[in-house]
Scaffold this motif. Structure first.
Motif, mmCIF file in Angstrom:
data_model
loop_
_atom_site.group_PDB
_atom_site.id
_atom_site.type_symbol
_atom_site.label_atom_id
_atom_site.label_comp_id
_atom_site.label_asym_id
_atom_site.label_seq_id
_atom_site.Cartn_x
_atom_site.Cartn_y
_atom_site.Cartn_z
ATOM 1 N N ARG A 144 2.666 -13.943 -2.139
ATOM 2 C CA ARG A 144 4.023 -13.438 -2.373
ATOM 3 C C ARG A 144 4.165 -12.651 -3.673
ATOM 4 N NH1 ARG A 144 8.652 -17.364 -1.392
ATOM 5 N NH2 ARG A 144 9.652 -15.416 -1.941
ATOM 6 N N LEU A 145 3.070 -12.410 -4.390
ATOM 7 C CA LEU A 145 3.171 -11.667 -5.644
ATOM 8 C C LEU A 145 3.826 -10.295 -5.485
ATOM 9 C CD1 LEU A 145 -0.111 -12.420 -7.657
ATOM 10 C CD2 LEU A 145 2.085 -13.583 -7.736
ATOM 11 N N PRO A 146 3.609 -9.578 -4.379
ATOM 12 C CA PRO A 146 4.261 -8.263 -4.256
ATOM 13 C C PRO A 146 5.789 -8.325 -4.315
ATOM 14 C CG PRO A 146 2.501 -8.450 -2.651
ATOM 15 C CD PRO A 146 2.679 -9.817 -3.264
ATOM 16 N N ILE A 151 1.315 -4.342 -7.208
ATOM 17 C CA ILE A 151 0.610 -4.808 -6.014
ATOM 18 C C ILE A 151 1.244 -4.146 -4.803
ATOM 19 C CG2 ILE A 151 -0.027 -6.775 -4.581
ATOM 20 C CD1 ILE A 151 -0.061 -8.465 -7.127
ATOM 21 N N GLN A 152 0.503 -3.234 -4.192
ATOM 22 C CA GLN A 152 1.019 -2.487 -3.049
ATOM 23 C C GLN A 152 0.753 -3.178 -1.726
ATOM 24 O OE1 GLN A 152 -0.621 1.502 -3.512
ATOM 25 N NE2 GLN A 152 1.304 2.084 -4.494
ATOM 26 N N TYR A 156 -6.156 -7.683 -2.695
ATOM 27 C CA TYR A 156 -5.061 -6.898 -3.254
ATOM 28 C C TYR A 156 -5.435 -5.426 -3.317
ATOM 29 C CZ TYR A 156 -2.895 -11.166 -5.096
ATOM 30 O OH TYR A 156 -2.305 -12.388 -5.229
ATOM 31 N N LEU A 157 -4.446 -4.590 -3.128
ATOM 32 C CA LEU A 157 -4.551 -3.166 -3.419
ATOM 33 C C LEU A 157 -3.483 -2.903 -4.464
ATOM 34 C CD1 LEU A 157 -5.799 -0.396 -2.823
ATOM 35 C CD2 LEU A 157 -3.992 -0.061 -1.137
ATOM 36 N N MET A 158 -3.921 -2.427 -5.646
ATOM 37 C CA MET A 158 -3.004 -2.232 -6.762
ATOM 38 C C MET A 158 -2.973 -0.780 -7.196
ATOM 39 S SD MET A 158 -3.728 -5.515 -9.204
ATOM 40 C CE MET A 158 -2.218 -5.245 -10.120
ATOM 41 N N PHE A 210 -9.376 -5.413 -4.880
ATOM 42 C CA PHE A 210 -10.230 -6.543 -5.238
ATOM 43 C C PHE A 210 -9.763 -7.783 -4.492
ATOM 44 C CE2 PHE A 210 -6.783 -6.653 -8.270
ATOM 45 C CZ PHE A 210 -6.493 -7.996 -8.442
ATOM 46 N N GLU A 211 -10.659 -8.751 -4.406
ATOM 47 C CA GLU A 211 -10.335 -10.035 -3.798
ATOM 48 C C GLU A 211 -10.155 -11.059 -4.909
ATOM 49 O OE1 GLU A 211 -13.262 -11.148 -0.887
ATOM 50 O OE2 GLU A 211 -12.995 -9.270 0.226
#
Length: 192
Positions: A28-30, A36-37, A56-58, A68-69
């Motif tokens: 849920r960070l996005p 965080i896209q 994540y894709l940032m 990165f994972e």
């Protein structure tokens, strides 16, 4: 590989019990972390989240994206969460929460290295730009968390140690040699 050490600290006027669920739920960070896209769950963790893995894709202020994972390696609710990053950023991240009175302090330590060849070659010159980008990303995340929790952000700080001069000179020499070799190789191919 170029390595980076960043620390971001946010002071939120909220009890630790409100802050912890937002920090510890990597999926849920996005909802509050603007850089965080995309997030993709790769593995579920145990009851505390240990072993949980997300991809994540940032994208920060610079026109580039990093994937990165993140794997949760340690959890001490509601105080500590550690993760291991692998991919275009590799290293460790550590969230540390502490409540004093009505304010919860959130400290994020990000020790990573870049794995993209061009970023490593550019590090001697681009390090200040990469640090500026990360500073913006992490300070915006603190603001986003405060908005998400609907609480005041009392204070936010970002620190990055200075890069030793000798190390900068070594990287600059390596980047210069690599650039010269690339230029020379291209020049030779053009004359054939």
């Amino acid at each position: 590989m170029a390595d980076y050490h960043y620390i971001s600290t946010w002071q939120l006027q909220a009890p630790i019990e409100r802050v912890w669920p937002a920090i510890s739920d990597l999926e849920r960070l996005p909802a509050w972390y603007p850089a965080i896209q995309e997030v993709q769950t790769l593995a579920a963790g145990d009851s505390d989240g240990v072993g949980g893995r997300v991809r994540y894709l940032m994208k920060g202020r610079l026109p580039m994206r990093l994937a990165f994972e993140a794997t949760i390696t340690r959890v001490v609710p509601p105080r500590e969460l550690e993760l291991r990053a692998e991919g275009e950023l590799a290293g460790t991240g550590r969230w540390e929460l502490e409540q004093r009175g009505e304010v919860t302090s959130v400290r994020y330590t990000w020790d990573v290295r870049t794995t993209k060849a061009w970023m490593n070659l550019a590090a001697p010159v681009a390090r200040p730009l990469f640090t500026w980008n990360t500073r913006g990303v992490l300070l915006e995340a603190g603001q986003g968390l405060a908005r998400f929790l609907q609480v005041p952000l009392v204070d936010a700080e970002f620190t990055a140690p200075a890069w030793p001069v000798a190390r900068r000179l070594r990287w600059a020499a390596l980047a210069s040699i690599a650039g010269l070799l690339l230029w020379r190789g291209r020049s030779i191919r053009q004359h054939r």
